[in-house]
Enzyme design. Sequence first.
Site, PDB file in Angstrom:
ATOM      1  N   ILE A 180       0.901  -1.062   0.126  1.00  0.00           N
ATOM      2  CA  ILE A 180      -0.054   0.006  -0.115  1.00  0.00           C
ATOM      3  C   ILE A 180       0.873   1.164  -0.040  1.00  0.00           C
ATOM      4  O   ILE A 180       1.408   1.585   0.985  1.00  0.00           O
ATOM      5  CB  ILE A 180      -0.981  -0.062   1.277  1.00  0.00           C
ATOM      6  N   PRO A 181       1.269   1.821  -1.203  1.00  0.00           N
ATOM      7  CA  PRO A 181       2.229   2.796  -1.347  1.00  0.00           C
ATOM      8  C   PRO A 181       1.975   4.112  -0.776  1.00  0.00           C
ATOM      9  O   PRO A 181       2.080   5.124  -1.639  1.00  0.00           O
ATOM     10  CB  PRO A 181       2.643   2.637  -2.693  1.00  0.00           C
ATOM     11  N   CYS A 182       1.981   4.076   0.501  1.00  0.00           N
ATOM     12  CA  CYS A 182       1.481   5.595   1.220  1.00  0.00           C
ATOM     13  C   CYS A 182       2.996   6.425   0.817  1.00  0.00           C
ATOM     14  O   CYS A 182       2.839   7.727   1.241  1.00  0.00           O
ATOM     15  CB  CYS A 182       1.314   5.357   2.704  1.00  0.00           C
ATOM     16  N   HIS A 183       4.125   5.983   0.471  1.00  0.00           N
ATOM     17  CA  HIS A 183       5.246   6.867   0.151  1.00  0.00           C
ATOM     18  C   HIS A 183       5.056   7.731  -0.888  1.00  0.00           C
ATOM     19  O   HIS A 183       5.918   8.514  -1.179  1.00  0.00           O
ATOM     20  CB  HIS A 183       6.434   5.990   0.084  1.00  0.00           C
TER      21      HIS A 183
END
Length: 183
Positions: free
Chosen positions: A151-154
């Site tokens: 889950i690419p919160c970056h």
Amino acid sequence: MNHMQAHMPATAASAGLDTITYAVGRSALGAILVARSPIGVCAILIGSDANALEQDLADRFPGSVLLEDEAGLHDDLAAIARFIETPGAGLDLPLDMRHGTPFQQRVWEALRTIPCGATVTYTALARRFGMPDGARAVATACAANAIALGIPCHRVLRADGSLSGYRWGIERKRALLEKEATI
């Protein structure tokens, strides 16, 4: 139930506890911990210290039985390390995103639609949910994400385009975005 079964100790499964297997490996970003429930990957944690990652996992899943399974999760660890080095290859792992509020799960689903190499602001993401003043709520949902990279919160930035806090460290966020920008 016969008399013998009534006195047998309950197993984790019969007690209703989830069993989560996990393993710790190394990557270009430091130590990585991957954990799986029967549904899919429920945590990818990044840090400097394996013991701290194991404690973080225990804190996130207090009602679960945690079993280390390095052999069983070898392929997951390899896929994550490969993704960190070559993000364009993608990270195709089944995810278990049940461990969040309904709002957090909606934010996490939206994060998964951000393509590799792209970014979005917290404000723009909040607007997608009809919450023009919801940037802080979106940021809080990002911070609650236990499945780094999957889950690419970056890929979420401040409204001015600057990097904001990242649970796994701002330098890791910068390194991930720089790697993805070269695709």
